[in-house]
Write a protein that holds these residues in place. Structure first.
Motif, PDB file in Angstrom:
ATOM      1  N   LEU A  24       0.822  -1.206   0.000  1.00 15.75           N
ATOM      2  CA  LEU A  24       0.000   0.000   0.000  1.00 15.75           C
ATOM      3  C   LEU A  24       0.857   1.258   0.000  1.00 15.75           C
ATOM      4  CD1 LEU A  24      -2.821   1.264   0.184  1.00 15.75           C
ATOM      5  CD2 LEU A  24      -2.646   1.079   2.669  1.00 15.75           C
ATOM      6  N   LEU A  25       1.949   1.225   0.748  1.00 14.22           N
ATOM      7  CA  LEU A  25       2.839   2.379   0.853  1.00 14.22           C
ATOM      8  C   LEU A  25       4.286   1.934   0.696  1.00 14.22           C
ATOM      9  CD1 LEU A  25       1.239   4.031   4.014  1.00 14.22           C
ATOM     10  CD2 LEU A  25       1.057   4.857   1.664  1.00 14.22           C
ATOM     11  N   PRO A  26       5.168   2.858   0.293  1.00 15.59           N
ATOM     12  CA  PRO A  26       6.593   2.508   0.260  1.00 15.59           C
ATOM     13  C   PRO A  26       7.078   2.227   1.682  1.00 15.59           C
ATOM     14  CG  PRO A  26       6.188   4.694  -0.722  1.00 15.59           C
ATOM     15  CD  PRO A  26       4.898   4.220  -0.146  1.00 15.59           C
ATOM     16  N   LEU A  31      11.114   5.411   1.387  1.00 19.28           N
ATOM     17  CA  LEU A  31      10.847   6.846   1.571  1.00 19.28           C
ATOM     18  C   LEU A  31      12.120   7.615   1.892  1.00 19.28           C
ATOM     19  CD1 LEU A  31       7.456   6.799   3.507  1.00 19.28           C
ATOM     20  CD2 LEU A  31       7.875   7.651   1.185  1.00 19.28           C
ATOM     21  N   GLU A  32      12.967   7.047   2.728  1.00 12.40           N
ATOM     22  CA  GLU A  32      14.224   7.717   3.062  1.00 12.40           C
ATOM     23  C   GLU A  32      15.108   7.870   1.830  1.00 12.40           C
ATOM     24  OE1 GLU A  32      15.840   5.393   6.261  1.00 12.40           O
ATOM     25  OE2 GLU A  32      14.403   6.213   7.719  1.00 12.40           O
ATOM     26  N   ALA A  33      15.172   6.817   1.007  1.00 11.60           N
ATOM     27  CA  ALA A  33      15.967   6.889  -0.220  1.00 11.60           C
ATOM     28  C   ALA A  33      15.380   7.918  -1.186  1.00 11.60           C
ATOM     29  CB  ALA A  33      16.040   5.512  -0.878  1.00 11.60           C
ATOM     30  N   MET A  34      14.059   7.914  -1.340  1.00  8.51           N
ATOM     31  CA  MET A  34      13.419   8.881  -2.231  1.00  8.51           C
ATOM     32  C   MET A  34      13.628  10.306  -1.724  1.00  8.51           C
ATOM     33  SD  MET A  34       9.900   7.261  -3.732  1.00  8.51           S
ATOM     34  CE  MET A  34       9.391   6.040  -2.538  1.00  8.51           C
ATOM     35  N   ALA A  35      13.544  10.514  -0.409  1.00  7.16           N
ATOM     36  CA  ALA A  35      13.748  11.855   0.158  1.00  7.16           C
ATOM     37  C   ALA A  35      15.172  12.332  -0.102  1.00  7.16           C
ATOM     38  CB  ALA A  35      13.432  11.850   1.647  1.00  7.16           C
ATOM     39  N   LEU A  36      16.128  11.438   0.024  1.00  3.53           N
ATOM     40  CA  LEU A  36      17.519  11.789  -0.250  1.00  3.53           C
ATOM     41  C   LEU A  36      17.690  12.177  -1.716  1.00  3.53           C
ATOM     42  CD1 LEU A  36      20.458  11.936   0.788  1.00  3.53           C
ATOM     43  CD2 LEU A  36      20.684   9.545   0.095  1.00  3.53           C
ATOM     44  N   ILE A  37      17.126  11.363  -2.609  1.00  2.00           N
ATOM     45  CA  ILE A  37      17.196  11.662  -4.044  1.00  2.00           C
ATOM     46  C   ILE A  37      16.499  12.981  -4.337  1.00  2.00           C
ATOM     47  CG2 ILE A  37      16.448  10.920  -6.345  1.00  2.00           C
ATOM     48  CD1 ILE A  37      16.745   7.999  -5.265  1.00  2.00           C
ATOM     49  N   ALA A  38      15.335  13.206  -3.734  1.00  2.00           N
ATOM     50  CA  ALA A  38      14.578  14.446  -3.960  1.00  2.00           C
ATOM     51  C   ALA A  38      15.403  15.663  -3.568  1.00  2.00           C
ATOM     52  CB  ALA A  38      13.266  14.414  -3.174  1.00  2.00           C
ATOM     53  N   GLY A  39      16.039  15.591  -2.402  1.00  2.00           N
ATOM     54  CA  GLY A  39      16.854  16.713  -1.940  1.00  2.00           C
ATOM     55  C   GLY A  39      18.018  16.999  -2.865  1.00  2.00           C
ATOM     56  N   GLU A  56       9.796  18.498  -1.236  1.00  2.00           N
ATOM     57  CA  GLU A  56       8.495  17.862  -1.000  1.00  2.00           C
ATOM     58  C   GLU A  56       7.752  17.602  -2.312  1.00  2.00           C
ATOM     59  OE1 GLU A  56      10.082  19.614   2.568  1.00  2.00           O
ATOM     60  OE2 GLU A  56       9.638  20.595   0.660  1.00  2.00           O
ATOM     61  N   GLN A  57       7.826  18.558  -3.237  1.00  2.00           N
ATOM     62  CA  GLN A  57       7.206  18.337  -4.547  1.00  2.00           C
ATOM     63  C   GLN A  57       7.885  17.188  -5.284  1.00  2.00           C
ATOM     64  OE1 GLN A  57       7.691  22.268  -6.209  1.00  2.00           O
ATOM     65  NE2 GLN A  57       5.590  22.870  -5.698  1.00  2.00           N
ATOM     66  N   ALA A  58       9.201  17.158  -5.227  1.00  2.00           N
ATOM     67  CA  ALA A  58       9.940  16.087  -5.889  1.00  2.00           C
ATOM     68  C   ALA A  58       9.588  14.739  -5.271  1.00  2.00           C
ATOM     69  CB  ALA A  58      11.443  16.349  -5.799  1.00  2.00           C
ATOM     70  N   LEU A  59       9.481  14.702  -3.963  1.00  2.00           N
ATOM     71  CA  LEU A  59       9.138  13.459  -3.281  1.00  2.00           C
ATOM     72  C   LEU A  59       7.726  13.006  -3.660  1.00  2.00           C
ATOM     73  CD1 LEU A  59       9.929  11.245  -1.303  1.00  2.00           C
ATOM     74  CD2 LEU A  59       9.139  12.731   0.564  1.00  2.00           C
ATOM     75  N   ALA A  60       6.781  13.938  -3.727  1.00  2.00           N
ATOM     76  CA  ALA A  60       5.409  13.592  -4.121  1.00  2.00           C
ATOM     77  C   ALA A  60       5.371  13.012  -5.532  1.00  2.00           C
ATOM     78  CB  ALA A  60       4.500  14.818  -4.021  1.00  2.00           C
ATOM     79  N   VAL A  61       6.134  13.585  -6.441  1.00  2.00           N
ATOM     80  CA  VAL A  61       6.196  13.078  -7.809  1.00  2.00           C
ATOM     81  C   VAL A  61       6.808  11.677  -7.816  1.00  2.00           C
ATOM     82  CG1 VAL A  61       7.359  13.404 -10.038  1.00  2.00           C
ATOM     83  CG2 VAL A  61       6.141  15.312  -8.962  1.00  2.00           C
ATOM     84  N   MET A  62       7.856  11.469  -7.027  1.00  2.00           N
ATOM     85  CA  MET A  62       8.486  10.146  -6.980  1.00  2.00           C
ATOM     86  C   MET A  62       7.550   9.104  -6.382  1.00  2.00           C
ATOM     87  SD  MET A  62      12.525  10.646  -6.250  1.00  2.00           S
ATOM     88  CE  MET A  62      12.445  11.863  -4.972  1.00  2.00           C
ATOM     89  N   ILE A  63       6.770   9.481  -5.372  1.00  2.00           N
ATOM     90  CA  ILE A  63       5.810   8.528  -4.792  1.00  2.00           C
ATOM     91  C   ILE A  63       4.729   8.185  -5.815  1.00  2.00           C
ATOM     92  CG2 ILE A  63       4.026   8.219  -3.023  1.00  2.00           C
ATOM     93  CD1 ILE A  63       5.893   9.854  -1.132  1.00  2.00           C
TER      94      ILE A  63
END
Length: 177
Positions: A24-26, A31-39, A56-63
């Motif tokens: 259902l969710l990552p 999420l930690e990896a995506m947040a690092l990539i987003a930053g 936050e926008q980048a993370l939302a797009v990645m999710i």
């Protein structure tokens, strides 16, 4: 030019998608990896679309991409936000559909500066055929704005017809349902 593309090979798709995740969710690790990539992606000027301005926008797009089986950087390049909703770019839609059901084919029997017709052929279902014209683009106000509709009209007609065919003929596949 009034070249007509009727074979898939003439309009290649470069996006390959994985199966949508079953979770259902990552995971927290995802999420930690995506947040690092987003930053890091936000700091790398010119690497991702200018409309993505915050981590936050980048993370939302990645999710949103994760839900569709797209890798993080692929999501940043091919998922965008329109009126507060994430949308999938045309090549990503076609790639996701082809990855989920390789039996599905696309044909573009009409591919001109005036109109593009996209046919989505899915086994066991009627052909989904969508024609998008320059007049359709004009009526929706797309041709009145400066930008790609004026410079790359045929490509934009292709995108509009193809996205509509994907939404009508394979909504279950492009929505990770």
């Amino acid at each position: 030019s009034t070249a007509i593309a009727t074979r898939e090979a003439e309009l290649p798709t470069i996006i390959a998608a994985q199966a949508p995740p079953t979770a259902l969710l990552p995971t927290r690790g995802d999420l930690e990896a995506m947040a690092l990539i987003a930053g890091q992606a936000i700091k790398a000027t010119g690497i991702i679309p200018a409309a993505i301005k915050t981590k936050e926008q980048a993370l939302a797009v990645m999710i949103a991409g994760w839900e569709l089986g797209l890798r993080p950087m692929t999501a940043l390049r091919h998922v965008y936000v329109v009126n507060g909703k994430t949308e999938i770019e045309t090549r990503a839609m076609v790639g996701i559909i082809r990855a989920r059901d390789p039996r599905i084919t696309f044909l573009w029997p009409e591919y001109t500066q005036e109109a593009v017709t996209c046919e989505l052929r899915r086994p066991g279902q009627p052909v989904t055929s969508v024609r998008y014209t320059r007049e359709d683009a004009k009526q929706s106000g797309q041709l009145d704005k400066p930008g790609p509709w004026k410079s790359y009209t045929r490509d934009m007609l292709y995108a509009a017809a193809t996205k509509r065919a994907c939404r009508l003929g394979a909504p279950d596949l492009i929505n990770a349902i």
